[in-house]
Design a protein around this motif. Structure first.
Motif, PDB file in Angstrom:
ATOM      1  N   PHE A 132      -2.754  10.633  20.186  1.00 28.90           N
ATOM      2  CA  PHE A 132      -3.907   9.979  19.591  1.00 28.90           C
ATOM      3  C   PHE A 132      -4.205   8.705  20.355  1.00 28.90           C
ATOM      4  CE2 PHE A 132      -0.268   8.337  17.206  1.00 28.90           C
ATOM      5  CZ  PHE A 132      -0.488   6.964  17.202  1.00 28.90           C
ATOM      6  N   GLY A 133      -5.420   8.225  20.225  1.00 31.46           N
ATOM      7  CA  GLY A 133      -5.815   6.952  20.817  1.00 31.46           C
ATOM      8  C   GLY A 133      -6.240   6.024  19.706  1.00 31.46           C
ATOM      9  N   SER A 134      -6.132   4.737  19.957  1.00 33.36           N
ATOM     10  CA  SER A 134      -6.544   3.784  18.926  1.00 33.36           C
ATOM     11  C   SER A 134      -6.866   2.440  19.551  1.00 33.36           C
ATOM     12  CB  SER A 134      -5.442   3.607  17.882  1.00 33.36           C
ATOM     13  OG  SER A 134      -4.344   2.946  18.474  1.00 33.36           O
ATOM     14  N   TYR A 135      -7.647   1.667  18.840  1.00 30.91           N
ATOM     15  CA  TYR A 135      -7.922   0.281  19.177  1.00 30.91           C
ATOM     16  C   TYR A 135      -8.129  -0.398  17.843  1.00 30.91           C
ATOM     17  CZ  TYR A 135      -9.608  -3.770  21.668  1.00 30.91           C
ATOM     18  OH  TYR A 135      -9.736  -5.026  22.187  1.00 30.91           O
ATOM     19  N   VAL A 136      -7.175  -1.207  17.423  1.00 35.30           N
ATOM     20  CA  VAL A 136      -7.218  -1.778  16.076  1.00 35.30           C
ATOM     21  C   VAL A 136      -7.095  -3.292  16.124  1.00 35.30           C
ATOM     22  CG1 VAL A 136      -6.220   0.297  15.035  1.00 35.30           C
ATOM     23  CG2 VAL A 136      -4.718  -1.567  15.719  1.00 35.30           C
ATOM     24  N   THR A 137      -7.578  -3.932  15.077  1.00 35.85           N
ATOM     25  CA  THR A 137      -7.381  -5.359  14.866  1.00 35.85           C
ATOM     26  C   THR A 137      -6.399  -5.495  13.727  1.00 35.85           C
ATOM     27  OG1 THR A 137      -9.647  -5.792  15.554  1.00 35.85           O
ATOM     28  CG2 THR A 137      -8.545  -7.525  14.315  1.00 35.85           C
ATOM     29  N   HIS A 138      -5.407  -6.366  13.906  1.00 35.98           N
ATOM     30  CA  HIS A 138      -4.357  -6.477  12.904  1.00 35.98           C
ATOM     31  C   HIS A 138      -4.093  -7.932  12.560  1.00 35.98           C
ATOM     32  CE1 HIS A 138      -1.290  -8.006  15.707  1.00 35.98           C
ATOM     33  NE2 HIS A 138      -1.955  -7.284  16.593  1.00 35.98           N
ATOM     34  N   SER A 139      -3.431  -8.147  11.450  1.00 36.95           N
ATOM     35  CA  SER A 139      -2.996  -9.489  11.066  1.00 36.95           C
ATOM     36  C   SER A 139      -1.816  -9.883  11.941  1.00 36.95           C
ATOM     37  CB  SER A 139      -2.562  -9.511   9.594  1.00 36.95           C
ATOM     38  OG  SER A 139      -3.639  -9.182   8.763  1.00 36.95           O
ATOM     39  N   LEU A 140      -1.686 -11.174  12.207  1.00 31.68           N
ATOM     40  CA  LEU A 140      -0.572 -11.644  13.030  1.00 31.68           C
ATOM     41  C   LEU A 140       0.752 -11.270  12.382  1.00 31.68           C
ATOM     42  CD1 LEU A 140      -1.806 -15.159  14.173  1.00 31.68           C
ATOM     43  CD2 LEU A 140      -1.776 -13.020  15.455  1.00 31.68           C
ATOM     44  N   GLY A 141       1.671 -10.770  13.185  1.00 30.95           N
ATOM     45  CA  GLY A 141       2.980 -10.370  12.682  1.00 30.95           C
ATOM     46  C   GLY A 141       2.981  -9.035  11.981  1.00 30.95           C
ATOM     47  N   GLY A 142       1.896  -8.284  12.077  1.00 29.73           N
ATOM     48  CA  GLY A 142       1.787  -7.016  11.355  1.00 29.73           C
ATOM     49  C   GLY A 142       1.375  -5.856  12.231  1.00 29.73           C
ATOM     50  N   TYR A 152       4.800   9.723  17.649  1.00 31.58           N
ATOM     51  CA  TYR A 152       4.368   8.334  17.828  1.00 31.58           C
ATOM     52  C   TYR A 152       3.847   7.784  16.508  1.00 31.58           C
ATOM     53  CZ  TYR A 152       4.918   9.133  22.771  1.00 31.58           C
ATOM     54  OH  TYR A 152       5.461   9.410  23.990  1.00 31.58           O
ATOM     55  N   VAL A 153       4.187   6.535  16.224  1.00 25.37           N
ATOM     56  CA  VAL A 153       3.817   5.899  14.957  1.00 25.37           C
ATOM     57  C   VAL A 153       3.152   4.563  15.244  1.00 25.37           C
ATOM     58  CG1 VAL A 153       4.680   4.985  12.775  1.00 25.37           C
ATOM     59  CG2 VAL A 153       5.791   6.982  13.796  1.00 25.37           C
ATOM     60  N   LEU A 154       1.970   4.373  14.675  1.00 24.92           N
ATOM     61  CA  LEU A 154       1.264   3.101  14.749  1.00 24.92           C
ATOM     62  C   LEU A 154       1.176   2.564  13.326  1.00 24.92           C
ATOM     63  CD1 LEU A 154      -0.439   0.949  16.198  1.00 24.92           C
ATOM     64  CD2 LEU A 154      -2.412   2.434  15.890  1.00 24.92           C
ATOM     65  N   LEU A 155       1.806   1.421  13.087  1.00 23.20           N
ATOM     66  CA  LEU A 155       1.843   0.805  11.761  1.00 23.20           C
ATOM     67  C   LEU A 155       1.278  -0.598  11.903  1.00 23.20           C
ATOM     68  CD1 LEU A 155       2.908   0.954   8.779  1.00 23.20           C
ATOM     69  CD2 LEU A 155       5.040  -0.010   9.659  1.00 23.20           C
ATOM     70  N   PHE A 156       0.242  -0.910  11.128  1.00 20.19           N
ATOM     71  CA  PHE A 156      -0.358  -2.237  11.241  1.00 20.19           C
ATOM     72  C   PHE A 156      -0.945  -2.690   9.915  1.00 20.19           C
ATOM     73  CE2 PHE A 156      -3.646   0.797  12.197  1.00 20.19           C
ATOM     74  CZ  PHE A 156      -4.829   0.269  11.705  1.00 20.19           C
ATOM     75  N   ARG A 157      -1.120  -3.996   9.812  1.00 19.67           N
ATOM     76  CA  ARG A 157      -1.660  -4.593   8.593  1.00 19.67           C
ATOM     77  C   ARG A 157      -2.965  -5.295   8.913  1.00 19.67           C
ATOM     78  NH1 ARG A 157       1.345  -8.854   4.527  1.00 19.67           N
ATOM     79  NH2 ARG A 157      -0.073  -8.462   2.801  1.00 19.67           N
ATOM     80  N   THR A 158      -3.927  -5.190   7.996  1.00 21.59           N
ATOM     81  CA  THR A 158      -5.186  -5.909   8.142  1.00 21.59           C
ATOM     82  C   THR A 158      -5.302  -6.924   7.007  1.00 21.59           C
ATOM     83  OG1 THR A 158      -6.346  -4.227   6.847  1.00 21.59           O
ATOM     84  CG2 THR A 158      -6.378  -3.976   9.238  1.00 21.59           C
ATOM     85  N   ALA A 159      -6.139  -7.904   7.212  1.00 20.61           N
ATOM     86  CA  ALA A 159      -6.346  -8.937   6.185  1.00 20.61           C
ATOM     87  C   ALA A 159      -7.178  -8.355   5.048  1.00 20.61           C
ATOM     88  CB  ALA A 159      -7.053 -10.134   6.780  1.00 20.61           C
TER      89      ALA A 159
END
Length: 165
Positions: A132-142, A152-159
């Motif tokens: 998969f492809g991705s381009y994400v915006t995430h919270s700092l430290g997340g 493959y695992v993409l784990l991220f946090r958003t505000a």
């Protein structure tokens, strides 16, 4: 030494676009600094994890007899997350994958999202797959992008901001 300030965005440039570019530069520099601090240039971090499996015929026998063990190769591809949270993600992924005969990407993504939402607050997102492809915006430290075996695992946090009416 004089501190350099970032020049103001050119007239007509959207503030959201400039914020996105600023965050992208920050993440790139963070990844570069992490690699340089670890003495890495091109090589990713590899962690080999031993998981005890019940039953016979799965994995290798431990020395001295006893329960068989299964190894999962975990590689951190990119991270902006404290090591304790990374270890929790690895542990959760190992537990979920160990409990299923065949890899179920949806189930793994849901389990990681629920685990992090309940432990660290809402707005965690998880994408799991082999391609998969991705381009994400995430919270700092997340932000954590890793592989476990061939998944493959993409784990991220958003505000999350409350709605105001």
């Amino acid at each position: 030494m004089r501190e350099q300030k970032e020049p103001p965005p050119p007239p007509g440039m959207d503030s959201a676009r400039s914020e996105l570019e600023r965050r992208s530069r920050y993440l790139s520099s963070l990844i570069r600094r992490t690699k340089l601090a670890d003495g890495e240039e091109e090589e990713e971090e590899e962690v080999v994890v031993v998981v005890k499996e019940e039953g016979k015929g799965k994995g290798k026998e431990k020395e001295g007899g006893g329960e068989p063990e299964e190894r999962h190769s975990i590689r951190v591809r990119a991270a902006d997350m404290p090591p304790a949270l990374q270890r929790r993600a690895f542990r959760c992924a190992r537990e979920v994958l160990g409990g299923m005969p065949k890899t179920d990407s949806k189930r793994l993504a849901l389990a990681l999202k629920k685990e992090f939402d309940s432990s660290y607050g809402p707005a965690w997102h998880c994408i799991v797959g082999t391609s998969f492809g991705s381009y994400v915006t995430h919270s700092l430290g997340g932000f954590l992008y890793f592989s476990i075996d061939k998944v493959y695992v993409l784990l991220f946090r958003t505000a999350v901001e409350p709605l105001t009416r």
